[in-house]
Design a protein around this motif. Structure first.
Motif, mmCIF file in Angstrom:
data_model
loop_
_atom_site.group_PDB
_atom_site.id
_atom_site.type_symbol
_atom_site.label_atom_id
_atom_site.label_comp_id
_atom_site.label_asym_id
_atom_site.label_seq_id
_atom_site.Cartn_x
_atom_site.Cartn_y
_atom_site.Cartn_z
ATOM 1 N N GLN A 98 0.816 -1.226 0.000
ATOM 2 C CA GLN A 98 0.000 0.000 0.000
ATOM 3 C C GLN A 98 0.841 1.263 0.000
ATOM 4 O O GLN A 98 0.328 2.360 0.034
ATOM 5 C CB GLN A 98 -0.901 0.024 1.242
ATOM 6 C CG GLN A 98 -2.000 -1.010 1.210
ATOM 7 C CD GLN A 98 -2.743 -1.014 2.523
ATOM 8 O OE1 GLN A 98 -2.152 -1.025 3.590
ATOM 9 N NE2 GLN A 98 -4.055 -0.964 2.443
ATOM 10 N N GLN A 99 2.157 1.082 0.074
ATOM 11 C CA GLN A 99 2.980 2.284 0.127
ATOM 12 C C GLN A 99 4.198 2.152 -0.765
ATOM 13 O O GLN A 99 4.665 1.055 -1.061
ATOM 14 C CB GLN A 99 3.393 2.601 1.557
ATOM 15 C CG GLN A 99 4.250 1.526 2.207
ATOM 16 C CD GLN A 99 4.541 1.862 3.655
ATOM 17 O OE1 GLN A 99 3.652 2.282 4.384
ATOM 18 N NE2 GLN A 99 5.781 1.702 4.061
ATOM 19 N N PHE A 100 4.690 3.317 -1.174
ATOM 20 C CA PHE A 100 5.887 3.385 -2.002
ATOM 21 C C PHE A 100 6.899 4.216 -1.209
ATOM 22 O O PHE A 100 6.695 5.403 -1.008
ATOM 23 C CB PHE A 100 5.530 4.054 -3.341
ATOM 24 C CG PHE A 100 6.692 4.267 -4.254
ATOM 25 C CD1 PHE A 100 7.135 3.256 -5.095
ATOM 26 C CD2 PHE A 100 7.351 5.494 -4.285
ATOM 27 C CE1 PHE A 100 8.214 3.462 -5.953
ATOM 28 C CE2 PHE A 100 8.427 5.706 -5.138
ATOM 29 C CZ PHE A 100 8.858 4.678 -5.975
ATOM 30 N N ASP A 101 7.936 3.543 -0.701
ATOM 31 C CA ASP A 101 8.929 4.239 0.133
ATOM 32 C C ASP A 101 10.087 4.745 -0.721
ATOM 33 O O ASP A 101 10.539 4.036 -1.627
ATOM 34 C CB ASP A 101 9.508 3.300 1.194
ATOM 35 C CG ASP A 101 8.476 2.954 2.244
ATOM 36 O OD1 ASP A 101 7.326 3.407 2.107
ATOM 37 O OD2 ASP A 101 8.831 2.223 3.191
ATOM 38 N N PHE A 102 10.580 5.905 -0.379
ATOM 39 C CA PHE A 102 11.755 6.420 -1.099
ATOM 40 C C PHE A 102 12.475 7.442 -0.223
ATOM 41 O O PHE A 102 11.894 8.001 0.705
ATOM 42 C CB PHE A 102 11.349 7.055 -2.439
ATOM 43 C CG PHE A 102 10.439 8.245 -2.280
ATOM 44 C CD1 PHE A 102 9.072 8.087 -2.117
ATOM 45 C CD2 PHE A 102 10.962 9.532 -2.267
ATOM 46 C CE1 PHE A 102 8.236 9.188 -1.948
ATOM 47 C CE2 PHE A 102 10.127 10.637 -2.110
ATOM 48 C CZ PHE A 102 8.761 10.458 -1.950
#
Ligand code: KL2
Length: 530
Positions: A98-102
């Protein structure tokens, strides 16, 4: 990134820096006070990496330039002499799909030509550590060490970009984009992103130099990219493509006396960010704005960025950036109204005029804020000529010059009763850093020249304003929205940097520290696939 702890305790050494007056070409001069002894930390010299460096260094030999190159100390492995804790800020509430980490890193890497032009600023540094051939491998190791997905670099010299920066970073999987300053300036801004993690949707090079506009006569630039996150297989499932991310990178004018120019440069950048980040429904995709703003956190320029509004009535230009505590010229310049001519095509809301005209046509509604501001405008202050006076009613003169009353409206923004000179924007940006180190009881610094530290570098990001009455030090409150701040690399205090010989030093090869933040983009906020 692992949690890390300092191997050394930093020592506070004295309090005043060296006594040097600097006068620079088209910029301005800086005067600081004194302590003739260069600062040497003692504990850091016991560190094995420092000892290694000390052994390589031929201390007592005066070297000519050619010899210097041969005698350059071998670059040391990236080593955290100046220990920087990683601060975790939020438990990930969402599952990985559910998330896109960067991670985003912002770093002014100190251009070699600027070292040569402002050499007095660096006279306390060992010459061999100022050499680009020494600094670049260390800077590269630092960048490799932090493995950020997006790099926003400033003061990247064009020949170094072509010969080293771009080739090295491309080899590490970055797609590199560069905008050189205009005129004869040889450095510029460079934004790189991991091509495995993002694809480029749009790229905009912003030149702040505009012929025929006095307040835009300097060669600074900005670079704005619109990046589409690339979801991996598992993440893609069930989610529409996430909103793109708008990443802006800039280095505003240094001259502490010309805050008027800095504000105009920022307005131009904000207009471009607004244009690129605007979605068809009028809202904005998540924004990250990084760079060296040459302005401090207590400055009016910071207020504009953070609060979304600045009343600059009667503001002297030297106060705008907060770099200097008092006026250094006999005839200070005051901000004029309007700050820039209409033909620039940007309004006081830091938007391109054509876009705003379209918006107004759609809306055609007077807000309460707008009506409150109209109450005491020139037109409403004129009395009809043959007005019959009624005691206590029409015999009172409204006073347009009285101090503005800062009524706080429901949306958390102030309304002004007298005519304000307003600059505004509607991007809702908050800062990754708080500018204070509670554990040390000290302010954070991002740069240090001649022993004086200050915060001028920032990572701002889109958040949601909290509509509360009252403010913290006149600033709004925000909470995370689609972009969540997961953590940041702690900055240091001025005292920490003194204990390590200031900046640049053998390990930190710029006069700035890098800023680093980790975000997660909430994918569940986007529409589900049909
Ligand atoms: O403060 V900076 O350093 O963000 O790290 O940005 C500017 C200054 C940079 C680009 O113009 O060059 C440095 N005194 C001190 N620093 C100066 C001066 C000056 N007079 N002029 C330029 N810079």
């Amino acid at each position: 990134m692992d949690d890390i702890e300092s191997p050394i305790s930093t020592e506070v050494l004295g309090s005043s820096p060296l006594d040097i007056t600097v006068d620079e070409g088209d910029e301005t001069s800086k005067e600081v006070q004194s302590d003739p002894e260069p600062r040497h930390g003692s504990l850091w010299q016991e560190d094995s990496a420092v000892l290694e460096w000390m052994l390589c260094r031929k201390e007592d030999v005066k070297l000519e330039m050619g010899e210097l190159e041969q005698a350059l100390p071998q670059p040391v492995m990236y080593h955290e002499l100046l220990w920087r804790d990683w601060q975790d800020l939020s438990e990930p509430l969402l599952t990985a799909d559910q998330q896109f980490d960067f991670a985003v890193l912002s770093y002014n890497i100190l251009s070699q030509d600027l070292i040569d032009q402002n050499s007095k600023l660096y006279q306390n540094c060992a010459p061999e550590i100022l050499h680009w051939d020494y600094r670049w491998p260390n800077i590269l190791q630092e960048l490799q060490h932090w493995e950020a997905d997006i790099l926003c670099l400033q003061e990247v010299q064009d020949n170094h970009y072509r010969e080293q920066v771009q080739p090295s970073l491309s080899a590490l999987g970055y797609s590199c984009h560069y905008k050189r300053r205009t005129g004869r300036k040889t450095d510029g801004c460079c934004t790189c992103f991991k091509s495995q993690r993002f694809t480029l949707l749009a790229e905009s090079h912003v030149e702040f130099f505009r012929p025929a506009i006095d307040v835009l006569n300097r060669d600074n630039v900005g670079l704005v990219l619109l990046l589409q996150p690339r979801l991996n297989e598992g993440t893609e499932n069930g989610h529409a493509a996430p909103a793109p991310l708008c990443v802006a990178n800039t280095h505003l004018l240094y001259n502490p006396r010309r805050g008027d120019i800095k504000l105009a440069q920022l307005a131009l950048l904000l207009a471009e960010v607004e244009k690129l980040s605007r979605k068809p429904d009028g809202s904005h995709c998540p924004i990250i704005l990084c760079g060296d703003l040459n302005s401090t956190p207590d400055s009016p320029l910071y207020q504009l960025l953070y609060n979304g509004i600045l009343n600059y009535s009667g503001l002297p230009a030297w106060k705008v950036s907060g770099q200097e505590p008092y006026c250094t010229t006999p005839n200070p310049r005051f901000l004029c109204s309007p700050l820039w001519p209409d033909f620039l095509g940007i309004n006081g809301c830091c938007q391109y005029v054509t876009q705003q005209a379209a918006q107004i046509k759609d809306k055609m509604v007077y807000t309460r804020e707008c009506l409150l501001e109209l109450r005491y405008c020139d037109y409403t202050l004129q009395r009809p000529k043959n007005l019959v006076m009624l005691k206590g009613v029409t015999d009172k003169e409204p006073d347009p010059c009285r101090e503005p009353a800062h009524d706080i409206l429901d949306n958390g923004r102030p309304s002004f009763r007298s005519q304000p000179l307003l600059l505004q924007h509607n991007l809702d940006l908050t800062s990754v850093y708080t500018h204070f180190l509670p554990s040390k009881g000290r302010v954070e610094v991002t740069t240090m020249t001649l022993g004086i530290g200050s915060t001028v570098d920032y990572i701002f990001y889109s958040a949601e304003p909290i509509p509360v009455r009252g403010r913290k030090h006149g600033l709004r409150f925000y909470q995370d929205a689609q972009l969540k701040l997961l953590g940041r690399l702690c900055l240091l205090s001025e005292e920490d940097l003194w204990a390590a010989q200031g900046l640049p030093n053998p390990f930190c090869c710029s006069d700035h520290l890098c800023l680093l933040a980790r975000f997660s983009l909430d994918l569940s906020a986007g529409a589900k696939k049909e």
